[in-house]
Structures are given as structure tokens and as C-alpha cells.
Design a protein around this motif. Structure first.
Motif: not given
Length: 381
Positions: A118-125, A163-168, A170-173, A205-210
């Protein structure tokens, strides 16, 4: 709304691609384009023709650029999404259910609603560079009973994939496994990453990762100024070994020493040169074996260098450069020292540590450091 062209190296003109020559990105692009062309000729071309005929559009034709466009559309936007095994493989799930329906009590059945807590899975996973390839790679399938398992599948999320990539960012999926937030199980949604409410008309914008700039350019076709995740890949091409003196002997030594032909370093690590400030106590970049190698000497004349634990380049990479840079007289010295160890009848084989010691004793780091400078200059040029 979809782009017609892309800025990644697969779309570079020949003169543009030549600017990447000498880099790992150039070789990766060559191999990728060759692989895609093979897939297109062997599998896609005839299949599309058949589909067009079935669709009553026999006049249309498809070319490699169309396939390249479709490939770029998918892989420049794909996210690694967690889905139930039964959702990805419905037919397999049905067959399994038929097999066990007569023997499994209802109370022991696993409910698909328990797949997620039930807990969300975030984009970094879910975003991983290694997932971008020719095949859809799926992991997480490990147990015998697969009904409650999660399978990671690359896919497109309409809306979020714009969504474009940004180091900062604005949002996560995130993934709403049970539908407790969106009321739609396994749906995806955006959540603000800002402490305060988003500004009106501000781009989401979202993050595409490091990812470093080479990776960003290869996958998405853009780079970032002063990218904190930028890495420098330095490598000695394997094919170049064939053109150096004593290539067979040196090749055997490289294998025996487990030497690395390339290294990947954060670019900011080189801001202060080969010996960054505050690195004197950092021994993580050099293995314990490296200390043993450089302290051991047949003659006692070749001492441990003062910069051993200061040099930013890893020891296994420096070992490769020492071996490749050996001159004729140094090759003879190494060969003689190893013959002493092996014995007249070849009683035993020298270890990797002993070979590294012999190479260090014979030539030190002078040739290796010069070769390193040459590689860096060629990469810069």
C-alpha cells in the motif's frame, strides 16, 4: 506532440559523430546502431510490411529511420515499472491457476491485492540505466509461486513521460499499488517535491537519476552544464593492443594481473589534478594488494612511491598502463624475473601479485603516467 527527431548520437550526422571519436560514447553508438540495423533487417522490416498489407495500406513503406524513431521514442521515455507477475504474463497465470485449482484451498490462495503493502513505490526504485537496451528486462521473479510477485518492466506513462529532467526536480512519480490514493490499483501519479505549493505555470520536471553527461547524451540527447554527477571515462582500447610491441606477451600479463583497461571517475575528483587535496589518507582507491606489490622488490631499489595513496586513478588501471607502456629492455627484465620464479622446469606459475611486482620493479610509473597524459589529451582533443 511527439518529437520527429532526437539529439542523441544515434541521430548524429557522420561529421558530428566524428567529434566523439576516441570516446567510449563513440564506440557505444557504433555498436548500438549496428545492432538496431540488424534487428530491423532480420525482424522488423518484413513484419511491418505484413501488418501494412493486413491493414489495407500496402502502398506505404517503412524505412530504418522510422524504426530508429520508434526506438528513440520508447527508450528516451521509458520508466522501469513494478507490475504483478499475473499482469505481465496473464496466460501463464491462467495455466497455473487451472493446475492448482483442484488442490489448493481458497484460504491458501494469494490475493493479488497483497502484492503491494500500500505504500507508494517511488521513481528512484524504478529508473535504472542498465534497463535501456534491446530487450525488455524483468527482474524480481524468484520464487516458485509467482502469483504475488513483482516484475519490473520498462514502459511508457502517458503524461509523466513528457516531463523533462532537472537536478532540482519539481515532482516525483510514484506507484499506487492498492489504489488507496488514486482509487485505481497500480496507477501512477505525480507528487510535488517542493516544500511550498508549486508556482503557477512552472514546468513540472522529474529526475532521471544521477547520470553523467555521457549517459544523458547517449540516452536522451542533452547534457547539463556543471553536472555534479558527471564522470570521466578513461580507457585504453583493446584493439589498440594489437599495434604495440610485444602485444602477445603484454596481453598475457594483463590477463594474469586482472588489470583494468578502463576507469570511471567523478570529474570533480580531477579539479585539483592527479593528486586532489585531502587524499593522502584515502586508501580506498588502491587495494591492499597494491601496497604489498610496491613494497616487494627483487633489488630493493624501487621504493614505494610517495603518491601511492594520493593518486586518484585506481591501482588496477595503473597496472594496465604500466604493462602496456613497457619498453623492450623492460619487457626483458620482467621476463627474466618471472623465469627465476617459475624455475628451469616450470615448477609453478607466478601469481598475479608477483607479476605486478615484476612489472613495477622493471619500469615504475614513468611510462604509465606518460601514457595516461596521452589518453587524457586525446580525449580532450
Amino acid at each position: 506532440m511527439l518529437p520527429t527527431t532526437f539529439g542523441n548520437p544515434l541521430w548524429f550526422m557522420d561529421d558530428e559523430l566524428l567529434e566523439l571519436r576516441g570516446t567510449a560514447l563513440y564506440r557505444a553508438t557504433e555498436l548500438r546502431k549496428k545492432d538496431l540495423l540488424t534487428v530491423y533487417e532480420d525482424k522488423v522490416k518484413d513484419l511491418v510490411k505484413k501488418l501494412l498489407v493486413l491493414d489495407g495500406d500496402s502502398e506505404s513503406d517503412v524505412c530504418f529511420e522510422d524504426f530508429l524513431w520508434a526506438n528513440s521514442i520508447f527508450w528516451s521515455r521509458a520508466l522501469n515499472l513494478p507490475l504483478p507477475h499475473s499482469y505481465v504474463f496473464p496466460q501463464i497465470q491462467e495455466d497455473q491457476e487451472k493446475e492448482i485449482s483442484c488442490s489448493v484451498d481458497k484460504s491458501s490462495e494469494v490475493s493479488t491485492s497483497n502484492i503491494y503493502s500500500g505504500s507508494p513505490i517511488n521513481e528512484n526504485d524504478g529508473k535504472r540505466f542498465e534497463a535501456h537496451g534491446n530487450d525488455t528486462r524483468m527482474t524480481g521473479v524468484t520464487s516458485t509461486s509467482r502469483q504475488g510477485e513483482t516484475v519490473w518492466v520498462e514502459g511508457l506513462l502517458p503524461g509523466i513521460d513528457f516531463c523533462n529532467h532537472d537536478l532540482k526536480a519539481v515532482a516525483t512519480w510514484e506507484v499506487d499499488g492498492t489504489g488507496s490514493i488514486t482509487e485505481v490499483p497500480l496507477s501512477m501519479y505525480l507528487i510535488s517535491a517542493l516544500q511550498s505549493p508549486s508556482l503557477v505555470e512552472k514546468e513540472i520536471s522529474i529526475s532521471y537519476g544521477n547520470k553523467g553527461n555521457e549517459e544523458l547524451l547517449y540516452l536522451y540527447g542533452f547534457v547539463i552544464d556543471n553536472n555534479p554527477d558527471d564522470y570521466l571515462m578513461i580507457h585504453y582500447p583493446g584493439e589498440a593492443l594489437q599495434n604495440i610491441s610485444f602485444s602477445d606477451f603484454k596481453g598475457q600479463l594483463l590477463v594474469a594481473q586482472n588489470a583494468a583497461m578502463r576507469c570511471l571517475l567523478p570529474k570533480n575528483l580531477l579539479d585539483s589534478g592527479f593528486f586532489p587535496a585531502g587524499s593522502s589518507n584515502n586508501k580506498a582507491k588502491n587495494t591492499c594488494e597494491a601496497d604489498i606489490i610496491c613494497n616487494f622488490s627483487w633489488s630493493g631499489h624501487r621504493r614505494t612511491p610517495y603518491y601511492l595513496n594520493k593518486l586518484v586513478f585506481p591501482e588496477d588501471f595503473m597496472t594496465a598502463l604500466r604493462t602496456i607502456a613497457m619498453q623492450e629492455d623492460e619487457v626483458s627484465k620482467v621476463s627474466s624475473m618471472l623465469e627465476e620464479l617459475v624455475g628451469s622446469e616450470g615448477e609453478r606459475q607466478p601469481s598475479g601479485t608477483e607479476i605486478r611486482t615484476a612489472v613495477w620493479e622493471a619500469c615504475g610509473d614513468s611510462g604509465a603516467l606518460q601514457l595516461l597524459v596521452d589518453l587524457l589529451q586525446k580525449k580532450q582533443g
